[in-house]
Design an enzyme around this catalytic site. Structure first.
Site, mmCIF file in Angstrom:
data_model
loop_
_atom_site.group_PDB
_atom_site.id
_atom_site.type_symbol
_atom_site.label_atom_id
_atom_site.label_comp_id
_atom_site.label_asym_id
_atom_site.label_seq_id
_atom_site.Cartn_x
_atom_site.Cartn_y
_atom_site.Cartn_z
ATOM 1 N N ARG A 120 -11.413 2.946 -16.428
ATOM 2 C CA ARG A 120 -12.832 3.126 -16.063
ATOM 3 C C ARG A 120 -13.056 4.215 -15.013
ATOM 4 N NH1 ARG A 120 -12.941 -2.596 -16.339
ATOM 5 N NH2 ARG A 120 -13.729 -3.214 -18.388
ATOM 6 N N LYS A 142 -18.747 18.670 -15.550
ATOM 7 C CA LYS A 142 -18.922 18.370 -16.982
ATOM 8 C C LYS A 142 -17.543 18.243 -17.609
ATOM 9 C CE LYS A 142 -23.431 20.378 -18.017
ATOM 10 N NZ LYS A 142 -24.176 21.422 -18.752
ATOM 11 N N GLU A 184 -19.526 34.718 -18.140
ATOM 12 C CA GLU A 184 -20.160 33.696 -17.286
ATOM 13 C C GLU A 184 -20.455 34.274 -15.899
ATOM 14 O OE1 GLU A 184 -21.159 30.930 -18.645
ATOM 15 O OE2 GLU A 184 -19.952 30.966 -20.468
ATOM 16 N N LYS A 226 -22.994 28.981 -8.867
ATOM 17 C CA LYS A 226 -22.944 27.818 -9.759
ATOM 18 C C LYS A 226 -23.073 26.531 -8.952
ATOM 19 C CE LYS A 226 -21.303 25.250 -13.395
ATOM 20 N NZ LYS A 226 -20.524 25.047 -14.566
ATOM 21 N N GLU A 236 -28.162 17.838 -14.836
ATOM 22 C CA GLU A 236 -28.947 18.703 -15.727
ATOM 23 C C GLU A 236 -30.260 18.059 -16.176
ATOM 24 O OE1 GLU A 236 -26.651 21.200 -18.384
ATOM 25 O OE2 GLU A 236 -28.385 21.465 -19.682
ATOM 26 N N ARG A 240 -30.430 23.036 -13.727
ATOM 27 C CA ARG A 240 -29.084 23.361 -14.230
ATOM 28 C C ARG A 240 -29.116 23.999 -15.620
ATOM 29 N NH1 ARG A 240 -23.446 19.894 -13.522
ATOM 30 N NH2 ARG A 240 -22.172 21.325 -14.721
ATOM 31 N N ASN A 244 -27.519 27.855 -19.088
ATOM 32 C CA ASN A 244 -27.377 28.053 -20.532
ATOM 33 C C ASN A 244 -27.920 29.398 -21.001
ATOM 34 O OD1 ASN A 244 -26.168 25.531 -21.010
ATOM 35 N ND2 ASN A 244 -28.171 24.568 -20.771
ATOM 36 N N HIS A 247 -26.605 31.091 -24.074
ATOM 37 C CA HIS A 247 -25.829 30.108 -24.838
ATOM 38 C C HIS A 247 -26.582 29.561 -26.056
ATOM 39 C CE1 HIS A 247 -23.284 30.398 -21.346
ATOM 40 N NE2 HIS A 247 -22.411 29.551 -21.844
ATOM 41 N N HIS A 251 -23.857 30.064 -28.569
ATOM 42 C CA HIS A 251 -23.092 28.957 -29.160
ATOM 43 C C HIS A 251 -23.190 28.969 -30.680
ATOM 44 C CE1 HIS A 251 -22.613 25.942 -25.608
ATOM 45 N NE2 HIS A 251 -21.495 26.591 -25.850
ATOM 46 N N HIS A 263 -15.653 32.672 -26.698
ATOM 47 C CA HIS A 263 -16.910 32.103 -26.210
ATOM 48 C C HIS A 263 -17.729 33.172 -25.471
ATOM 49 C CE1 HIS A 263 -19.653 29.226 -24.406
ATOM 50 N NE2 HIS A 263 -19.326 29.675 -23.201
HETATM 51 N N1 GLY Z 1 -21.569 25.525 -18.148
HETATM 52 C C1 GLY Z 1 -22.853 25.029 -17.902
HETATM 53 C C2 GLY Z 1 -22.895 23.948 -16.885
HETATM 54 O O1 GLY Z 1 -21.906 23.677 -16.222
HETATM 55 O O2 GLY Z 1 -23.923 23.333 -16.725
#
Ligand code: GLY
Length: 360
Positions: A120, A142, A184, A226, A236, A240, A244, A247, A251, A263
């Site tokens: 957990r 993430k 990025e 960031k 997000e 946040r 994107n 993207h 993507h 990417h």
């Molecule tokens: N790569 C996008 C984020 O971390 O929100």
């Protein structure tokens, strides 16, 4: 060694940026890391750095083991995560033990996801070794895997206890992966920081020559942009989403190319396409769009290119997990350093932008 603090209350952590692994044991002592550690890496990075990190940790009193999964985005799946969990069991990790993710974005995302679900949730540390992971995926918590042809569709927010970057690992990175990571970095300048954008324009030679001092400076400024966004919107719910930028189309282009292009290269195409939509809407002028295109080309992006079939790109866009109530979200620049979020970009605008990319 440079240091940044990511302030997320009880989930706060430091980002340390250095040009060697030497200060890792001290950094782990600084977070009271437990003795029992599992270094998770892939088969490529294992051969490059796992021995060095493993010996360093063992000689500093840690009971560390190494587990490597087969390298490649195609292995970013539940089987690999279960392999990591099995290695946790084999190495007798308990709730107080820790996973060390040593590698690129796939490693960080999967090791982080395994750490989020094993017993957990146990702690983990990110040691990103690619520019893509140093500039983006290791910061912000993430974690996840690809599933049912959708990238990162299963996952969890699980913040690391520490991010430790060694910029000298970028020397073993294939050039196309360096270019991919720069996508990025450039994105962060466009969405948030025109001064950083200028810095990237003016220091392209020493950045591309992998000068350690310049890379440390770049990583620090890049990660602070960031981190600042993540600190304001960890899960997000709003701001946040500006990360994107490039993207939404990027993507889909990546999927339509069946992941044969990096990417970053696809995000570069996505940023130029979004820039074109912004210009057509009168949000930015010709000069700003040219600056975006020029910086991408300066770092080796081939943004003007023949694309896969537009209908298939558009179809992949419909699978975008960032869609809200059926509407695609777009991030559009209105100057270098500032963007807006919008959900009203039309199919016609998207097709026109894709034609622009093909026309060059
Ligand atoms: N790569 C996008 C984020 O971390 O929100």
């Amino acid at each position: 060694m440079e240091k940044l603090f990511v302030d997320l209350g009880k989930n706060s952590y430091d980002i340390l940026i250095s040009d060697s692994f030497n200060e890792l044991p001290k950094a782990l002592r600084g977070i009271n890391a437990p003795k029992k550690l599992l270094i998770v890496t892939d088969t490529n990075v294992r051969d490059l750095y796992a021995d060095e990190v493993h010996e360093l940790l063992c000689s500093n009193g840690y009971d560390a083991a190494v587990y490597a999964f087969e390298a490649g985005e195609e292995n970013k799946n539940m089987n690999s995560v279960l392999g990591i969990c099995q290695a946790c069991i084999n190495h007798k990790l308990d709730r107080k033990s820790m996973i060390i993710a040593l590698g690129g974005g796939v490693t960080g995302d999967m090791a982080g996801f395994a750490a989020a679900i094993y017993m957990r949730g146990i702690d983990f540390v990110q040691i990103p070794t690619t520019l893509l992971s140093q500039s983006d995926s290791s910061v912000g918590g993430k974690t996840g895997i690809d599933f049912a042809e959708s990238k990162n569709i299963l996952g969890a927010f699980h913040q690391p206890k520490l991010v430790y970057m060694n910029v000298s690992t970028l020397r073993t990175l294939p050039e196309e992966q360096f270019v991919s990571g720069m996508g990025e970095v450039i994105k962060h300048g466009i969405i948030r920081d025109s001064e950083f954008f200028e810095y990237l324009m003016n220091n392209a030679e020493s950045i591309k020559a992998l000068d350690s001092e310049t890379l440390i400076k770049m990583d620090k400024r890049n990660c602070s942009i960031k981190a600042d966004i993540v600190m304001q919107d960890e899960k997000e719910n709003g701001l946040r989403a500006i990360l994107n930028f490039g993207h939404t189309i990027g993507h889909a282009v990546e999927s339509a190319y069946i992941f044969t292009k990096t990417h970053g290269e696809c995000v570069g195409i996505g940023m130029a396409a979004a820039g074109y939509i912004a210009k057509k809407r009168g949000l930015i002028n010709d000069a700003a769009l040219s600056k975006i295109e020029n910086i991408l080309e300066m770092y080796g992006f081939k943004i003007f290119t023949k694309l896969p079939d537009k209908d298939s790109i558009y179809k992949f866009m419909q699978n975008d997990k960032k869609k809200l109530q059926g509407k695609l979200k777009f991030i559009l620049p209105f100057e270098i350093g500032n963007v807006i979020q919008t959900a009203d970009v039309t199919k016609e605008e998207i097709y026109e932008a894709l034609e622009y990319i093909e026309r060059g």
